[in-house]
Design a protein around this motif. Structure first.
Motif, PDB file in Angstrom:
ATOM      1  N   LYS A   1      44.731  43.354  45.946  1.00 29.73           N
ATOM      2  CA  LYS A   1      44.338  43.415  44.542  1.00 29.73           C
ATOM      3  C   LYS A   1      43.917  44.807  44.114  1.00 29.73           C
ATOM      4  O   LYS A   1      44.216  45.231  42.986  1.00 29.73           O
ATOM      5  CB  LYS A   1      43.220  42.406  44.280  1.00 29.73           C
ATOM      6  CG  LYS A   1      41.973  42.602  45.147  1.00 29.73           C
ATOM      7  CD  LYS A   1      40.958  41.507  44.892  1.00 29.73           C
ATOM      8  CE  LYS A   1      39.715  41.681  45.777  1.00 29.73           C
ATOM      9  NZ  LYS A   1      38.741  40.602  45.556  1.00 29.73           N
ATOM     10  N   ASN A   2      43.238  45.551  44.983  1.00 29.99           N
ATOM     11  CA  ASN A   2      42.799  46.894  44.591  1.00 29.99           C
ATOM     12  C   ASN A   2      43.983  47.824  44.351  1.00 29.99           C
ATOM     13  O   ASN A   2      43.982  48.627  43.421  1.00 29.99           O
ATOM     14  CB  ASN A   2      41.879  47.474  45.670  1.00 29.99           C
ATOM     15  CG  ASN A   2      40.555  46.733  45.752  1.00 29.99           C
ATOM     16  OD1 ASN A   2      40.096  46.158  44.766  1.00 29.99           O
ATOM     17  ND2 ASN A   2      39.941  46.726  46.934  1.00 29.99           N
TER      18      ASN A   2
ATOM     19  N   CYS B   1      47.488  38.908  44.641  1.00 30.19           N
ATOM     20  CA  CYS B   1      46.850  40.084  44.035  1.00 30.19           C
ATOM     21  C   CYS B   1      46.853  39.993  42.520  1.00 30.19           C
ATOM     22  O   CYS B   1      45.928  40.470  41.852  1.00 30.19           O
ATOM     23  CB  CYS B   1      47.552  41.362  44.502  1.00 30.19           C
ATOM     24  SG  CYS B   1      49.282  41.480  44.023  1.00 30.19           S
TER      25      CYS B   1
ATOM     26  N   THR C   1      39.907  40.156  39.988  1.00 34.40           N
ATOM     27  CA  THR C   1      39.839  41.605  39.792  1.00 34.40           C
ATOM     28  C   THR C   1      40.982  42.093  38.921  1.00 34.40           C
ATOM     29  O   THR C   1      40.788  42.904  38.009  1.00 34.40           O
ATOM     30  CB  THR C   1      39.870  42.322  41.157  1.00 34.40           C
ATOM     31  OG1 THR C   1      38.817  41.828  41.981  1.00 34.40           O
ATOM     32  CG2 THR C   1      39.726  43.819  40.981  1.00 34.40           C
TER      33      THR C   1
END
Length: 317
Positions: free
Chosen positions: A191-192, A222, A227
């Motif tokens: 995800k980041n 993701c 997020t």
């Protein structure tokens, strides 16, 4: 031409027996040596004298002309009834010929399928203005330790020295209207990395004067994460998802991935992953600025943004 396994004479063998007869040997002796009948020898000799070496090759068993070809009036009747969406059996009963004849004529006319009568228009969807929708997707590529089997081929018994070298992920983004693409190589597909790539993509399109409104992704973890959802909200984007197991929904990104693999990732032999990554900006520049796209006309994707004057010169440089 497919020679059956019990064939006595191949084209080369036929040429040999012809040369033997031409050199003075009797056809009877040549036939006995070749293990065929005298009639076969005389057949190939006659063909050679009439047609030369080309006459020694096998020919189709199809007759040169039909004894009783289907009259043109019946063919016209079959075509007319077919365009009225009649079935083959109905046409055969009406025209007084066999269903096999109807099938053969319809196949020759290209009307053997009902879809040929009224071809369905190509169904394409495309946003009207750049930035209305961007497509995001990820493709995993194996890291490169040296030139691998795609170039050198696999060798029997050779130990794969690149096992466990790892992967790198190519994050791609393509605009639905203009097909302007943005690509980055990231270490993973978590995800980041997805959030960082989304921010970079939005900034790239903003530098072209395009404001992104929506983003389409698949159902990867993701993209489903909180997020990533928060990042979309922070950037003022509306996120939409593709239908599960329906890659055609995200077809523009899928097609771009295939193009990038063919023209960049696997286009030539790279010694290292860094060398392949270094080549990406040059290829992407050519794709966006100079490569004509048949599906969207002869113009390059960047030209569809409507950029002119100083902005165009600044971006091109």
């Amino acid at each position: 031409m497919n020679i059956h396994k019990n064939a006595r004479l191949t084209p080369r063998a036929r040429e040999r027996i012809v040369r033997q007869v031409e050199s003075g040997q009797t056809p009877e002796a040549v036939a006995k040596a070749a293990g065929v009948c005298l009639r076969t020898i005389r057949k190939w000799i006659d063909r050679y004298r009439r047609e030369g070496l080309t006459g020694l090759h096998d020919r189709s068993s199809r007759p040169h002309r039909l004894r009783r070809p289907t009259p043109a009036a019946i063919i016209e009747t079959i075509e007319r009834l077919r365009r009225q969406r009649w079935t083959g059996k109905q046409i055969a009963a009406e025209a007084g010929v066999s269903p096999a004849t109807v099938s053969r004529i319809l196949r020759r006319l290209g009307l053997n399928k009902l879809s040929a009568l009224e071809p369905e228009p190509v169904r394409r969807y495309e946003r009207e203005h750049p930035g209305e929708l961007i497509h995001l997707d990820i493709k995993k590529l194996g890291r490169i330790g040296s030139v691998g089997h795609r170039i050198t081929g696999r060798q029997t018994g050779m130990v794969n020295r690149h096992t466990g070298i790892g992967w790198e992920c190519v994050h791609v983004c393509i605009d639905d209207a203009s097909r302007v693409a943005f690509v980055q190589v990231m270490p993973d597909q978590r995800k980041n990395s997805a959030v960082a790539f989304l921010a970079a993509a939005v900034a790239y399109y903003a530098s072209l004067g395009v404001k992104v409104q929506r983003v389409m992704t698949d159902n990867g973890s993701c993209y489903r994460s909180k997020t990533f959802r928060a990042a979309c909200k922070r950037l003022g984007l509306r996120q939409i998802f593709t239908r599960p197991y329906t890659p055609r929904t995200n077809g523009k990104a899928e097609r771009f991935i295939q193009t990038s693999l063919r023209e960049w990732a696997y286009a030539r032999a790279y010694n290292t992953s860094d060398e392949r990554t270094a080549e990406l900006p040059r290829w992407l520049h050519r794709y966006n600025w100079h490569r004509p796209h048949g599906s969207i006309g002869s113009k390059s994707p960047i030209s569809r943004l409507g950029l002119t004057g100083n902005n165009l010169l600044r971006l091109h440089s």
